[in-house]
Design a protein around this motif. Structure first.
Motif, PDB file in Angstrom:
ATOM      1  N   ASP A 177      54.420  34.217   3.574  1.00 40.33           N
ATOM      2  CA  ASP A 177      53.717  35.633   2.909  1.00 40.33           C
ATOM      3  C   ASP A 177      53.465  36.712   3.822  1.00 40.33           C
ATOM      4  OD1 ASP A 177      53.617  34.745  -0.010  1.00 40.33           O
ATOM      5  OD2 ASP A 177      52.050  33.342   1.187  1.00 40.33           O
ATOM      6  N   LEU A 178      53.555  36.245   5.028  1.00 39.58           N
ATOM      7  CA  LEU A 178      53.264  37.241   6.180  1.00 39.58           C
ATOM      8  C   LEU A 178      53.590  36.765   7.636  1.00 39.58           C
ATOM      9  CD1 LEU A 178      51.676  40.103   6.818  1.00 39.58           C
ATOM     10  CD2 LEU A 178      49.805  38.620   7.561  1.00 39.58           C
ATOM     11  N   ILE A 179      54.127  37.492   8.641  1.00 44.53           N
ATOM     12  CA  ILE A 179      54.385  37.178   9.926  1.00 44.53           C
ATOM     13  C   ILE A 179      53.685  37.665  10.729  1.00 44.53           C
ATOM     14  CG2 ILE A 179      56.429  36.795  11.480  1.00 44.53           C
ATOM     15  CD1 ILE A 179      58.222  36.595   9.472  1.00 44.53           C
ATOM     16  N   LEU A 180      52.900  37.202  11.654  1.00 44.72           N
ATOM     17  CA  LEU A 180      52.270  37.820  12.801  1.00 44.72           C
ATOM     18  C   LEU A 180      53.062  37.676  14.031  1.00 44.72           C
ATOM     19  CD1 LEU A 180      48.301  36.892  12.250  1.00 44.72           C
ATOM     20  CD2 LEU A 180      49.592  38.854  11.861  1.00 44.72           C
ATOM     21  N   LEU A 181      53.608  38.633  14.666  1.00 36.74           N
ATOM     22  CA  LEU A 181      54.632  38.574  15.593  1.00 36.74           C
ATOM     23  C   LEU A 181      54.446  39.261  16.980  1.00 36.74           C
ATOM     24  CD1 LEU A 181      57.787  37.659  16.223  1.00 36.74           C
ATOM     25  CD2 LEU A 181      58.496  39.858  15.048  1.00 36.74           C
ATOM     26  N   ASP A 182      54.343  38.483  18.000  1.00 34.28           N
ATOM     27  CA  ASP A 182      54.020  39.052  19.268  1.00 34.28           C
ATOM     28  C   ASP A 182      55.523  39.708  19.768  1.00 34.28           C
ATOM     29  OD1 ASP A 182      53.129  39.466  21.832  1.00 34.28           O
ATOM     30  OD2 ASP A 182      53.635  37.674  22.751  1.00 34.28           O
TER      31      ASP A 182
ATOM     32  N   GLY B 298      60.039  40.797  20.036  1.00 27.11           N
ATOM     33  CA  GLY B 298      59.655  40.987  18.693  1.00 27.11           C
ATOM     34  C   GLY B 298      60.184  41.954  18.009  1.00 27.11           C
ATOM     35  N   PHE B 299      60.578  42.941  18.547  1.00 27.29           N
ATOM     36  CA  PHE B 299      61.119  43.886  17.951  1.00 27.29           C
ATOM     37  C   PHE B 299      62.777  43.580  17.303  1.00 27.29           C
ATOM     38  CE2 PHE B 299      58.822  46.647  21.146  1.00 27.29           C
ATOM     39  CZ  PHE B 299      57.832  47.028  20.212  1.00 27.29           C
ATOM     40  N   GLU B 300      63.197  42.874  18.345  1.00 28.45           N
ATOM     41  CA  GLU B 300      64.630  42.415  17.759  1.00 28.45           C
ATOM     42  C   GLU B 300      64.468  41.472  16.816  1.00 28.45           C
ATOM     43  OE1 GLU B 300      66.754  43.006  22.375  1.00 28.45           O
ATOM     44  OE2 GLU B 300      65.580  41.122  21.758  1.00 28.45           O
ATOM     45  N   ALA B 301      63.584  40.422  16.843  1.00 28.29           N
ATOM     46  CA  ALA B 301      63.348  39.366  15.982  1.00 28.29           C
ATOM     47  C   ALA B 301      62.948  40.037  14.475  1.00 28.29           C
ATOM     48  CB  ALA B 301      62.296  38.608  16.380  1.00 28.29           C
ATOM     49  N   CYS B 302      62.318  40.948  14.484  1.00 27.30           N
ATOM     50  CA  CYS B 302      61.855  41.662  13.158  1.00 27.30           C
ATOM     51  C   CYS B 302      63.225  42.188  12.582  1.00 27.30           C
ATOM     52  CB  CYS B 302      60.911  42.922  13.481  1.00 27.30           C
ATOM     53  SG  CYS B 302      60.212  43.589  11.982  1.00 27.30           S
ATOM     54  N   GLY B 303      64.147  43.009  13.452  1.00 24.74           N
ATOM     55  CA  GLY B 303      65.303  43.595  12.816  1.00 24.74           C
ATOM     56  C   GLY B 303      66.271  42.579  12.288  1.00 24.74           C
TER      57      GLY B 303
ATOM     58  N   THR C 170      64.858  36.882   4.229  1.00 21.58           N
ATOM     59  CA  THR C 170      63.463  37.284   5.012  1.00 21.58           C
ATOM     60  C   THR C 170      63.181  38.674   5.000  1.00 21.58           C
ATOM     61  OG1 THR C 170      64.480  37.153   6.968  1.00 21.58           O
ATOM     62  CG2 THR C 170      63.508  34.922   6.169  1.00 21.58           C
ATOM     63  N   ALA C 171      63.747  39.493   4.286  1.00 20.32           N
ATOM     64  CA  ALA C 171      63.888  40.867   4.344  1.00 20.32           C
ATOM     65  C   ALA C 171      62.452  41.504   4.004  1.00 20.32           C
ATOM     66  CB  ALA C 171      64.836  41.584   3.673  1.00 20.32           C
ATOM     67  N   GLU C 172      61.870  40.745   2.777  1.00 19.44           N
ATOM     68  CA  GLU C 172      60.761  41.147   2.260  1.00 19.44           C
ATOM     69  C   GLU C 172      59.256  40.623   2.424  1.00 19.44           C
ATOM     70  OE1 GLU C 172      60.878  43.648  -0.446  1.00 19.44           O
ATOM     71  OE2 GLU C 172      63.080  43.676   0.290  1.00 19.44           O
ATOM     72  N   ILE C 173      59.324  39.944   3.723  1.00 22.61           N
ATOM     73  CA  ILE C 173      58.147  39.348   4.293  1.00 22.61           C
ATOM     74  C   ILE C 173      57.742  40.335   5.273  1.00 22.61           C
ATOM     75  CG2 ILE C 173      57.235  37.448   5.803  1.00 22.61           C
ATOM     76  CD1 ILE C 173      59.858  35.805   5.036  1.00 22.61           C
ATOM     77  N   PRO C 174      56.381  40.722   5.122  1.00 26.38           N
ATOM     78  CA  PRO C 174      55.797  41.594   5.986  1.00 26.38           C
ATOM     79  C   PRO C 174      55.448  41.182   7.258  1.00 26.38           C
ATOM     80  CG  PRO C 174      54.199  40.966   4.155  1.00 26.38           C
ATOM     81  CD  PRO C 174      55.396  40.265   4.035  1.00 26.38           C
ATOM     82  N   VAL C 175      55.719  41.959   8.211  1.00 29.49           N
ATOM     83  CA  VAL C 175      55.545  41.607   9.715  1.00 29.49           C
ATOM     84  C   VAL C 175      54.460  42.627  10.519  1.00 29.49           C
ATOM     85  CG1 VAL C 175      56.630  41.480  11.998  1.00 29.49           C
ATOM     86  CG2 VAL C 175      58.028  40.742  10.047  1.00 29.49           C
TER      87      VAL C 175
ATOM     88  N   GLY D  67      58.239  46.688  10.998  1.00 36.34           N
ATOM     89  CA  GLY D  67      57.050  46.012  10.792  1.00 36.34           C
ATOM     90  C   GLY D  67      56.084  46.833   9.871  1.00 36.34           C
ATOM     91  N   VAL D  68      54.982  46.345   9.149  1.00 38.40           N
ATOM     92  CA  VAL D  68      54.091  46.916   8.482  1.00 38.40           C
ATOM     93  C   VAL D  68      52.889  47.308   8.941  1.00 38.40           C
ATOM     94  CG1 VAL D  68      55.130  46.165   6.276  1.00 38.40           C
ATOM     95  CG2 VAL D  68      53.239  44.916   7.634  1.00 38.40           C
ATOM     96  N   ASP D  69      52.411  46.735  10.223  1.00 36.19           N
ATOM     97  CA  ASP D  69      51.236  47.256  10.917  1.00 36.19           C
ATOM     98  C   ASP D  69      51.477  46.613  12.345  1.00 36.19           C
ATOM     99  OD1 ASP D  69      48.880  48.071  11.348  1.00 36.19           O
ATOM    100  OD2 ASP D  69      47.980  46.674   9.680  1.00 36.19           O
ATOM    101  N   TYR D  70      50.588  47.395  13.205  1.00 37.42           N
ATOM    102  CA  TYR D  70      50.780  46.961  14.533  1.00 37.42           C
ATOM    103  C   TYR D  70      49.086  47.002  15.258  1.00 37.42           C
ATOM    104  CZ  TYR D  70      52.606  47.546  19.429  1.00 37.42           C
ATOM    105  OH  TYR D  70      53.223  47.355  20.817  1.00 37.42           O
ATOM    106  N   VAL D  71      48.996  45.705  15.554  1.00 35.61           N
ATOM    107  CA  VAL D  71      47.690  45.391  16.010  1.00 35.61           C
ATOM    108  C   VAL D  71      47.610  44.996  17.650  1.00 35.61           C
ATOM    109  CG1 VAL D  71      45.651  43.795  15.652  1.00 35.61           C
ATOM    110  CG2 VAL D  71      46.973  44.408  13.748  1.00 35.61           C
TER     111      VAL D  71
END
Length: 169
Positions: A56-61, A69-74, A82-87, A107-111
């Motif tokens: 339902d969600l991916i927390l990505l370093d 992580g940027f390339e993986a998200c792309g 997997t396009a609709e899974i929030p990162v 990405g949908v957020d940046y922590v």
């Protein structure tokens, strides 16, 4: 790559991606009471696991060996499965260019690490709720489109019946 707890929880599934095992443990510890946790220690394994488990969600370093992580998200956003899974990017890299790059990658957020358990849990909960709301909205739209097609067919059928009732002269 791994799987943290076997019991199904009602809150959802989260994939944690980080190349530092201690970071995975700390994040998982914050979330495992409410979520089913999966983890990967590199982007290739994360992409594979995301396709197989559909979290339902991916927390990505961001900073990892190999694919970052940027390339993986792309890559995740380019795949239909997997396009609709929030990162949510979860990283120590707090400069503005990286934050913008994270959003531009999908990405949908940046922590930034370290972050409090409360902040992490609140952000995770918010984005899972948003994902579920988008899914429901999509289902409603699909239902309305189906009903609209059926109504259009019925109206066309009624039009044909009425036109047959009108004398040709």
């Amino acid at each position: 790559r791994g799987y943290m707890n076997t019991e199904k929880t009602k809150e959802g599934k989260i994939l944690i991606v980080d190349d530092v095992p201690a970071n995975i443990r700390a994040i998982a510890e914050s979330l495992k009471a409410d979520y089913q946790i999966f983890f990967a220690n590199d982007a290739d394994k994360a992409i594979e696991l995301a396709e197989a488990q559909r979290p339902d969600l991916i927390l990505l370093d961001v900073n990892m060996p190999g694919i970052n992580g940027f390339e993986a998200c792309g890559i995740l956003k380019s795949k239909k499965s997997t396009a609709e899974i929030p990162v949510i990017f979860l990283t120590a890299d707090a400069n503005k260019e990286s934050i913008v790059r994270g959003f531009n990658a999908g990405g949908v957020d940046y922590v930034t690490k370290p972050c409090s358990k409360e902040e992490l849990c609140a952000r995770v909960r918010t984005h899972i709720e948003l994902k579920r709301s988008r899914q429901k909205l999509s289902e409603y739209v699909e239902t309305l489109e189906t009903m609209n097609r059926a109504l259009s067919k019925d109206l066309e059928f009624a039009r044909k019946i009425q036109s047959n009732l009108i004398p040709s002269r």
